[in-house]
Design a protein around this motif. Structure first.
Motif, mmCIF file in Angstrom:
data_model
loop_
_atom_site.group_PDB
_atom_site.id
_atom_site.type_symbol
_atom_site.label_atom_id
_atom_site.label_comp_id
_atom_site.label_asym_id
_atom_site.label_seq_id
_atom_site.Cartn_x
_atom_site.Cartn_y
_atom_site.Cartn_z
ATOM 1 N N ARG A 126 0.815 -1.209 0.000
ATOM 2 C CA ARG A 126 0.000 0.000 0.000
ATOM 3 C C ARG A 126 0.857 1.272 0.000
ATOM 4 O O ARG A 126 2.018 1.253 0.384
ATOM 5 C CB ARG A 126 -0.933 0.029 1.208
ATOM 6 C CG ARG A 126 -0.222 0.008 2.543
ATOM 7 C CD ARG A 126 -1.121 0.559 3.638
ATOM 8 N NE ARG A 126 -1.342 1.975 3.419
ATOM 9 C CZ ARG A 126 -2.290 2.685 3.994
ATOM 10 N NH1 ARG A 126 -3.125 2.114 4.824
ATOM 11 N NH2 ARG A 126 -2.416 3.969 3.760
ATOM 12 N N ILE A 127 0.245 2.385 -0.395
ATOM 13 C CA ILE A 127 0.921 3.685 -0.317
ATOM 14 C C ILE A 127 1.133 4.054 1.142
ATOM 15 O O ILE A 127 0.382 3.641 2.022
ATOM 16 C CB ILE A 127 0.113 4.803 -1.017
ATOM 17 C CG1 ILE A 127 -1.320 4.894 -0.456
ATOM 18 C CG2 ILE A 127 0.098 4.591 -2.511
ATOM 19 C CD1 ILE A 127 -2.084 6.143 -0.920
ATOM 20 N N GLY A 139 -3.693 8.771 1.922
ATOM 21 C CA GLY A 139 -3.824 7.390 2.376
ATOM 22 C C GLY A 139 -4.235 7.256 3.827
ATOM 23 O O GLY A 139 -4.006 6.232 4.463
ATOM 24 N N MET A 140 -4.880 8.293 4.365
ATOM 25 C CA MET A 140 -5.277 8.276 5.779
ATOM 26 C C MET A 140 -6.583 7.538 6.024
ATOM 27 O O MET A 140 -7.004 7.408 7.173
ATOM 28 C CB MET A 140 -5.448 9.702 6.291
ATOM 29 C CG MET A 140 -4.161 10.401 6.628
ATOM 30 S SD MET A 140 -4.578 12.046 7.271
ATOM 31 C CE MET A 140 -2.986 12.506 7.983
ATOM 32 N N ILE A 195 -8.508 7.212 0.615
ATOM 33 C CA ILE A 195 -8.452 5.758 0.796
ATOM 34 C C ILE A 195 -7.037 5.279 0.473
ATOM 35 O O ILE A 195 -6.460 5.650 -0.549
ATOM 36 C CB ILE A 195 -9.458 5.067 -0.163
ATOM 37 C CG1 ILE A 195 -10.888 5.536 0.116
ATOM 38 C CG2 ILE A 195 -9.331 3.547 -0.067
ATOM 39 C CD1 ILE A 195 -11.442 5.140 1.433
ATOM 40 N N GLY A 196 -6.483 4.448 1.344
ATOM 41 C CA GLY A 196 -5.131 3.949 1.117
ATOM 42 C C GLY A 196 -5.052 2.448 0.903
ATOM 43 O O GLY A 196 -4.126 1.958 0.286
ATOM 44 N N THR A 197 -6.055 1.731 1.442
ATOM 45 C CA THR A 197 -5.965 0.276 1.363
ATOM 46 C C THR A 197 -7.363 -0.336 1.304
ATOM 47 O O THR A 197 -8.373 0.367 1.421
ATOM 48 C CB THR A 197 -5.125 -0.282 2.523
ATOM 49 O OG1 THR A 197 -4.944 -1.691 2.327
ATOM 50 C CG2 THR A 197 -5.773 -0.043 3.871
ATOM 51 N N GLU A 233 -10.260 0.075 3.942
ATOM 52 C CA GLU A 233 -10.877 1.399 3.984
ATOM 53 C C GLU A 233 -11.905 1.560 2.867
ATOM 54 O O GLU A 233 -12.926 2.243 3.054
ATOM 55 C CB GLU A 233 -9.788 2.476 3.890
ATOM 56 C CG GLU A 233 -8.851 2.425 5.091
ATOM 57 C CD GLU A 233 -7.533 3.142 4.881
ATOM 58 O OE1 GLU A 233 -6.713 3.156 5.827
ATOM 59 O OE2 GLU A 233 -7.296 3.692 3.790
ATOM 60 N N ALA A 293 -4.070 5.315 -4.479
ATOM 61 C CA ALA A 293 -4.051 4.058 -3.729
ATOM 62 C C ALA A 293 -3.764 2.883 -4.645
ATOM 63 O O ALA A 293 -3.112 1.909 -4.250
ATOM 64 C CB ALA A 293 -5.367 3.848 -2.990
#
Lengths: 251, 251, 251, 251
Positions: free
Chosen positions: C236-237, D159-160, D185-187, D190, D207
């Motif tokens: 992931r980032i 990515g928070m 969205i990072g992953t 989420e 992402a």
């Protein structure tokens, strides 16, 4: 009013301090004074006799009861030996029991901890065990005769705060002895939260001694613990999904 | 030392109180005293003149500066009218500007808020706007000449605490005027957190007035705000993934 | 590709299902099919032989390996007895080991669990222990010869998700056997998170069987576990404090 | 079944992709295919005509509808000009409207956004506005005639994840048009959470494109969005404070 009663002794402060990590004895003394603590841990194994000596002087000068700990012990046998030495050296049968599993996490070893607690209680010690946040382990420690249970908020020195407030609440609900959050607290709001969860006291070492300004942080922690205790007793408003005007709408 | 400076005035307390929700004027007075507040809001529209009258008496008796608010206003025009009436009635050009979008969320209406702020500043008011936690809107309000920005932690009366600490930090980083968390705080640890994020003050109404014991909660909030401010200035330890012993390992 | 290898057996699904809580055998069967599970627990003590019988039929019809569990056991002796009965009855030496401390929390009892694990391993069982999220206890269980460690996310049936992701990460970092989050998952995003933390599989009972539409939830969980596994492997980032445009600014 | 209907068009995928940040057109194409997207944004200002050209080719080859965006616009006038150019160039009156306040946060400017939305709707565009997570602003945008509202989870590229799920829930509750989480969205977990909160779709750029393995992450996101949607529809179990055995206790 509203004192902390621990093993039959009464304390007006609910902040238990640690002594490790302070840049100098002078800074330590200032911080301990600012914190208002009346009970402070001293490492029996991790520090040299001279360091211990100067820490004892500081505590004595300020009327603070020393609480020897077994930091650096990895087995029940180690902890027992250390506790006995400290009883002899300091003339106190109180001991903060730490039995950790490894240097990287410093997490308590449940099996060794239970064994050490049982043997220390049998040997007449007043045992205050550092434990993980497992409600079952906390209950066992109380059943063995410990005078308090001291669950972590997060690993020692991590400053992560209280990772699992729900577990702390479960421990508080079932406990018949004082519950003291030990380890993990990094800042004032987290100390206040510990008290709002119903804990009886908070133990703080690095959060104070390694802060940029230890005395100022010590005073902040003293205020935060009082604030959290007060909020717990005052009965907070419930959490609502929608807004509620503080004043009624006009007709 | 370390006073709050707001529009050229100096306050030693960083707790701004609200008056709505108190079960009686007596309880309100006790709570305001316990809180140590020196600046307290009064609703101009939501309460009857008699209620306002008794609230003003309480403030005057205790040397607390009144801060009229525009609670209950849904448009810029409403807010302007209310602010002018309050200036006339109370002889103050300070106003806590609230322009909300609906009764259910009581969230601020960004467009009406900006318009009201601009017109009130032009009209010579000292404007303290209640806003959402949007850093862009906060910056606009400051650019329009507001004397502070007052982002919410969560909806009014919800007691949800600070839902988006990152936004509050962004607002603090960029602000040239005081940042005051207004709305959402439910308990002491959350007030401490607001200060640790770098805010200059906290505004509290329901959290105190609707607590089971308002005076005790007021004292807790006073301590918590001082604690959070102290911790912010003291420089907390960093958060670490792994443990760090407070004392060095013995050789 | 990317199979789960557990005690030398290979599974293409990383979802281990539980059977308790389903409103009917028909609904259970649909849900198990939708989940894609290849390994599913069966309670040996908590359910009557007839119920167990119909559950076994369902598993057999669908080519799902049964994993007997010791739910309802409070001591090592209980667990040992139950495991032996299930070995005889089902002809499998795999056992999901549960030894809980009380009915209210259903939390594992660390001391009894360690003892039971040791004795079952000695007795030739393939032991998959349900444990709390303590990295030290997880390591002990692995050292005793358990084939996996199965930390809880939260209490059984609570649907609270993963209360302490940091502990799960610590367990994953140190583990040489598969780590399976067992208990606490309530919805799909939480199952995905478990996999993103580096877990090898997720065990789900109530979250599926007690959902309003068990088969739909089972499919969602299947997708979520695959999604979390993929995201973990895809890298992931990083999390940033400030924005980063996805496209570069024009010159 | 269960399609996304957006401005009268039907999509079977609920993943809207972005194209910025991909290391190469080849990697972008693989990722878009793996994601299953049927609608993908193209930056009209931030990228050169050649880059845009190759991106359009990719979209066309794969039957993906292009959604021009106004990334890089700081005023309503900028956005209007960019939208008109893109309508001419791409022959679509759909536009993802971005009007940001500064390069550091890339947060939307509420006042410019409202003005741009109004003018674009008047000019016959199908407007999909990127907005902050303010329920009041979202409602205004819908009232102006926007075809969807696209609140951020967190700043673009951060990515928070979803910093304030409560706000997203408030937006969903009141919305009469699709709600699409855009940015932050990072992953995978989420993205699943966004759908569990009741959103209709998720927009993802960095992402996916900046993940270590974009195609693998794209597939994970596709699965996660389907999982979150399924879990939302399946009706999850409630959260409980205490445990609940999945099987009943034996008699």
């Amino acid at each position: 009013r509203d004192p902390l009663v621990l093993a039959g002794h009464t304390f007006s402060s609910r902040l238990i301090a640690g002594t490790g990590g302070a840049p100098s004895p002078q800074v330590l003394e200032e911080a301990l004074r600012a914190s208002g603590t009346e009970l402070t841990t001293v490492a029996m194994r991790r520090v040299s006799p001279e360091t211990r000596g100067s820490v004892w002087d500081v505590l004595q000068r300020n009327g603070i009861r020393p609480l020897p700990n077994t930091a650096g012990c990895f087995t029940a046998a180690d902890a027992l030996r250390t506790a006995r030495l400290s009883r002899e050296a300091l003339g106190t049968d109180w001991v903060k029991l730490e039995v950790v599993a490894d240097e990287r996490t410093l997490l308590p070893d449940p099996a060794e901890l239970l064994e050490a607690a049982e043997r220390l209680v049998d040997d007449g010690f007043t045992v205050l065990p550092y434990t993980n946040d497992d409600p079952v382990l906390a209950r066992r420690l109380e059943q063995l005769g410990c005078a308090a249970v001291m669950p972590l908020g997060a690993p020692i020195g991590s400053g992560m705060g209280i990772r699992n407030p729900h577990n702390i609440e479960l421990i508080v609900e079932q406990a018949g002895v004082p519950v003291i959050v030990d380890a993990g607290i990094g800042t004032a709001s987290e100390a206040a939260l510990a008290m709002e969860l119903g804990c009886d006291a908070v133990l703080l070492a690095s959060a104070i001694t390694r802060a940029h300004d230890p005395a100022l942080m010590a005073a902040a922690m003293r205020d935060a613990i009082r604030a959290g205790r007060g909020a717990y007793q005052a009965g907070r408003i419930p959490v609502r999904r929608y807004a509620q005007a503080s004043s009624p709408a006009p007709d």
